[in-house]
Design an enzyme around this catalytic site. Structure first.
Site, mmCIF file in Angstrom:
data_model
loop_
_atom_site.group_PDB
_atom_site.id
_atom_site.type_symbol
_atom_site.label_atom_id
_atom_site.label_comp_id
_atom_site.label_asym_id
_atom_site.label_seq_id
_atom_site.Cartn_x
_atom_site.Cartn_y
_atom_site.Cartn_z
ATOM 1 N N SER A 1 0.873 -2.340 -4.175
ATOM 2 C CA SER A 1 0.520 -3.424 -5.093
ATOM 3 C C SER A 1 1.183 -4.751 -4.743
ATOM 4 C CB SER A 1 0.859 -3.047 -6.540
ATOM 5 O OG SER A 1 2.257 -3.019 -6.727
ATOM 6 N N LYS B 1 7.095 -5.815 -9.514
ATOM 7 C CA LYS B 1 6.042 -6.813 -9.740
ATOM 8 C C LYS B 1 6.678 -8.197 -9.859
ATOM 9 C CE LYS B 1 2.508 -3.931 -10.301
ATOM 10 N NZ LYS B 1 3.026 -2.816 -9.534
#
Length: 154
Positions: free
Chosen positions: A74, A111
């Site tokens: 990701s 993230k």
């Protein structure tokens, strides 16, 4: 929304990531006195300036820094790939735009932190992954701020 910047209690449950502590021993490497171009080679290849300790060079706060291995893709858009090792510093206060190790509802993830106008999101750096919007009632703990990515090239 319960947004916390606190220490996470240690657990023996093996489903949680297990950080590695940074070792105390010094790792000294030669530090070259010139910059390296990503184009043509330099004729000064045999000149070194000093030896550096990687712990001092890479780590701001040894007691609060841990190493985590990345699983998943990701964050590929900013050069964080599966198998990379991230240095995560728990002593740095996370700010908007930082890459963080976050715990959302007991799930660990790496993230980019988005925090603007009362909205908190965890943003992937891969268009295949949608932003994670933190909703009221969810528990978000920022475990630490990613300071370095150790990406193996060979």
């Amino acid at each position: 929304m319960n947004l916390q910047y606190i220490a996470v209690m240690q657990t023996t449950d093996i489903s949680y990531p297990q950080p590695l502590s940074v070792p105390d021993n010094k790792i000294l490497l030669e530090m070259c006195s010139w910059t390296v171009r990503a184009g043509f080679p330099s004729p000064a290849a045999d000149h070194t300036r000093k030896r550096i300790d990687l712990n001092e060079h890479l780590i701001r706060n040894k007691e609060a820094t841990f190493i985590f291995r990345v699983k998943g893709d990701s964050m590929n858009g900013i050069g964080i790939y599966e198998g990379d090792e991230l240095l995560v510093d728990r002593s740095i206060e996370a700010k908007h735009g930082n890459i963080v190790l976050a715990v959302l509802n007991d799930d660990y993830t790496v993230k980019r932190l988005y925090r603007r106008g009362g909205v908190v999101k965890l943003m992937a750096e891969n268009p295949m992954f949608p932003p994670i919007v933190v909703k009221d009632g969810e528990e978000l703990v920022i475990w630490g701020v990613v300071t370095r990515n150790l990406h193996k090239l060979y």
